[in-house]
Design a protein around this motif. Sequence first.
Motif, mmCIF file in Angstrom:
data_model
loop_
_atom_site.group_PDB
_atom_site.id
_atom_site.type_symbol
_atom_site.label_atom_id
_atom_site.label_comp_id
_atom_site.label_asym_id
_atom_site.label_seq_id
_atom_site.Cartn_x
_atom_site.Cartn_y
_atom_site.Cartn_z
ATOM 1 N N ASN A 113 19.360 -0.462 11.457
ATOM 2 C CA ASN A 113 19.396 0.891 12.010
ATOM 3 C C ASN A 113 19.930 1.915 11.003
ATOM 4 N N THR A 114 20.861 1.480 10.135
ATOM 5 C CA THR A 114 21.384 2.382 9.106
ATOM 6 C C THR A 114 20.302 2.726 8.088
ATOM 7 N N ILE A 115 19.559 1.710 7.664
ATOM 8 C CA ILE A 115 18.472 1.938 6.694
ATOM 9 C C ILE A 115 17.451 2.906 7.287
ATOM 10 N N ALA A 116 17.057 2.667 8.546
ATOM 11 C CA ALA A 116 16.064 3.516 9.214
ATOM 12 C C ALA A 116 16.549 4.960 9.306
ATOM 13 N N THR A 117 17.817 5.133 9.685
ATOM 14 C CA THR A 117 18.386 6.478 9.803
ATOM 15 C C THR A 117 18.413 7.188 8.452
ATOM 16 N N LYS A 118 18.835 6.478 7.428
ATOM 17 C CA LYS A 118 18.963 7.062 6.085
ATOM 18 C C LYS A 118 17.625 7.569 5.552
ATOM 19 N N ILE A 119 16.529 6.836 5.836
ATOM 20 C CA ILE A 119 15.237 7.245 5.266
ATOM 21 C C ILE A 119 14.369 7.994 6.275
ATOM 22 N N GLY A 120 14.900 8.196 7.506
ATOM 23 C CA GLY A 120 14.198 8.994 8.507
ATOM 24 C C GLY A 120 12.946 8.332 9.065
ATOM 25 N N GLU A 121 13.008 7.011 9.267
ATOM 26 C CA GLU A 121 11.870 6.271 9.816
ATOM 27 C C GLU A 121 12.300 5.514 11.067
ATOM 28 N N LYS A 122 11.308 5.156 11.888
ATOM 29 C CA LYS A 122 11.595 4.346 13.068
ATOM 30 C C LYS A 122 12.007 2.932 12.639
ATOM 31 N N ALA A 151 0.839 -1.206 0.000
ATOM 32 C CA ALA A 151 0.000 0.000 0.000
ATOM 33 C C ALA A 151 0.871 1.251 0.000
ATOM 34 N N ASP A 152 1.927 1.244 0.840
ATOM 35 C CA ASP A 152 2.806 2.413 0.954
ATOM 36 C C ASP A 152 4.037 2.211 0.071
ATOM 37 N N ILE A 153 3.902 2.572 -1.193
ATOM 38 C CA ILE A 153 4.979 2.342 -2.159
ATOM 39 C C ILE A 153 6.211 3.181 -1.856
ATOM 40 N N SER A 154 6.009 4.423 -1.434
ATOM 41 C CA SER A 154 7.151 5.322 -1.234
ATOM 42 C C SER A 154 8.076 4.794 -0.140
ATOM 43 N N LEU A 155 7.520 4.302 0.965
ATOM 44 C CA LEU A 155 8.340 3.766 2.052
ATOM 45 C C LEU A 155 9.113 2.544 1.581
ATOM 46 N N VAL A 156 8.413 1.613 0.950
ATOM 47 C CA VAL A 156 9.068 0.383 0.497
ATOM 48 C C VAL A 156 10.130 0.702 -0.550
ATOM 49 N N ASN A 157 9.816 1.617 -1.447
ATOM 50 C CA ASN A 157 10.779 2.020 -2.469
ATOM 51 C C ASN A 157 12.045 2.587 -1.834
ATOM 52 N N ASN A 158 11.883 3.423 -0.807
ATOM 53 C CA ASN A 158 13.042 3.997 -0.115
ATOM 54 C C ASN A 158 13.901 2.918 0.539
ATOM 55 N N ILE A 159 13.240 1.923 1.119
ATOM 56 C CA ILE A 159 13.972 0.830 1.774
ATOM 57 C C ILE A 159 14.759 0.021 0.747
ATOM 58 N N VAL A 160 14.081 -0.363 -0.331
ATOM 59 C CA VAL A 160 14.748 -1.162 -1.369
ATOM 60 C C VAL A 160 15.899 -0.377 -1.985
ATOM 61 N N GLU A 161 15.704 0.914 -2.166
ATOM 62 C CA GLU A 161 16.754 1.773 -2.732
ATOM 63 C C GLU A 161 18.003 1.750 -1.855
ATOM 64 N N GLN A 162 17.796 1.815 -0.535
ATOM 65 C CA GLN A 162 18.937 1.783 0.392
ATOM 66 C C GLN A 162 19.659 0.439 0.336
ATOM 67 N N ILE A 163 18.892 -0.648 0.315
ATOM 68 C CA ILE A 163 19.510 -1.976 0.269
ATOM 69 C C ILE A 163 20.285 -2.144 -1.031
ATOM 70 N N ALA A 164 19.677 -1.687 -2.141
ATOM 71 C CA ALA A 164 20.339 -1.799 -3.444
ATOM 72 C C ALA A 164 21.647 -1.014 -3.477
ATOM 73 N N SER A 165 21.704 0.078 -2.715
ATOM 74 C CA SER A 165 22.925 0.898 -2.707
ATOM 75 C C SER A 165 23.990 0.360 -1.758
ATOM 76 N N GLY A 166 23.664 -0.724 -1.034
ATOM 77 C CA GLY A 166 24.660 -1.342 -0.159
ATOM 78 C C GLY A 166 24.421 -1.183 1.318
ATOM 79 N N GLU A 167 23.376 -0.441 1.708
ATOM 80 C CA GLU A 167 23.049 -0.302 3.128
ATOM 81 C C GLU A 167 22.217 -1.530 3.535
ATOM 82 N N ASN A 168 22.756 -2.347 4.405
ATOM 83 C CA ASN A 168 22.063 -3.607 4.692
ATOM 84 C C ASN A 168 21.843 -3.899 6.172
ATOM 85 N N VAL A 169 22.010 -2.873 7.010
ATOM 86 C CA VAL A 169 21.775 -3.036 8.450
ATOM 87 C C VAL A 169 20.550 -2.208 8.830
#
Length: 472
Positions: A258-267, A238-256
């Motif tokens: 807390n780092t992913i959460a910090t990068k996209i500004g989410e809990k 349902a929330d494409i923007s959040l999921v897209n941001n997460i996948v984008e971070q993982i694709a760029s090499g962020e795979n932990v």
Amino acid sequence: MFIGREKELESLKDFYDKAGIGMTVIYGRRRIGKSTLIAEFVKDKRTIFYTATKVGKNRNLELFSKQVLDVLMPGIEDISFNTTEAVFDFIDKNIGEDKLVLVIDELPYWAEKDEALLSVLQKYIDTIWNDKNLKVILCGSALSFMENKVLSEKSPLFGRRDSQIKLEAFNYMDAAKFVPGYTNEDKAICYGITGGVAKYLSMIDPRKSIDENIIRLFFRTDGYLYDETRNLLTQEFADISLVNNIVEQIASGENVLNTIATKIGEKEQTVLYSLDKLINVGLVEKKKCITEEQNRKKTQYVLKDYMFKFWYEFIPKATSIIEVGQGEVYYKKVVKPVIHSFMGAVFEEMCRYYTLMKGIAGEYGCFVTSIGTWWGVENIADKNGQVRTQSTDIDVVALSEIDKMAVIGECKFKNEKIDKGIYDSLIRRGRLISAKYKLIKYLFFSLSGYTDWFETLVDKDVILLTLDSLYD
């Protein structure tokens, strides 16, 4: 032409050949080839094949009933069924002596709107149909639903299945069958940009070069894979923007986490919820350090689908260029020069599969029971004796829990030869592996071969391999 899936077809044949009532469950992520597999299997069999859709309980019943009538009483159109039990009773009365296959594809779309469906199926399998020559195939793409509602011991259908098939992407060897005329390097790249996903592989035209296929599928606005990631995520979330941001971070090499959460500004909890859903639909997987699988701190989230990784690495930056019809220029100038870099992680996964297969066959002097990667830290002394700590990893770690032995490997998909420095690094890192495993082999995998230094190396525990070795 149907390609691969020999083991799955053999499993379905065994299931079909047994007399009497039977049920099997087939599940796996979207585009993986479940419906194609079933269609291949039933092509010469009397079959009711219904694919459920997101149209609600009553409409699914209506459409299913039409399929039943078309097979068991063709030409009759003035019969309607008000309940699932009524149409199941009709099947019971009209099945006859010949064996019948009943397929319900995309089962979750129907069952999620009809909570009684699985219980009704269970009742008919146990009682009404129990003396019938009927084979029931239940299929779905929603992994969590299929595992928790159909296969788990809490399911009404628990204990009724004869078999189950979780369909995965093709391995690199089976993927190569789609492009038999390609060089091994292009076969590997084809596997990398499709992730071995059946639907994507089927879009590759083996008469055209790998470059032409990539341009046609990704770098044109009418290309099948140009919008595929968005299409897939829209179907599942349902929330494409959040999921897209997460996948984008993982694709760029962020795979932990807390780092992913910090990068996209989410809990973290919000991100974790979406990560679990991405895992459930087969797009992300949790990766653990192979010798420390109970260590929660050593958990990484990685993309399971390499097509997603390719898309997120290259397409967002190129959208405006592709939309003015210059995607081919972008591919040739920006993407092709770094395709080997993208292939690094893909090649490592190919090498792990190769090592596992050879290890199971006992080719390394032990029986390999698990394969993965290792990561941690190592202390390095410089020329002045100063010690620094740095992150490090080992691409291939194959373990034999039976023999308490380990095989480790390093992989390079580059236009340069592996040299003595790579050898020294792997030997050094090998000492960091848990002491309970005896290191017995060091494997090197190279796209471009090895420097002359290796001709002087006398070490029976070192095995030098190339990309061609993986396809022998």
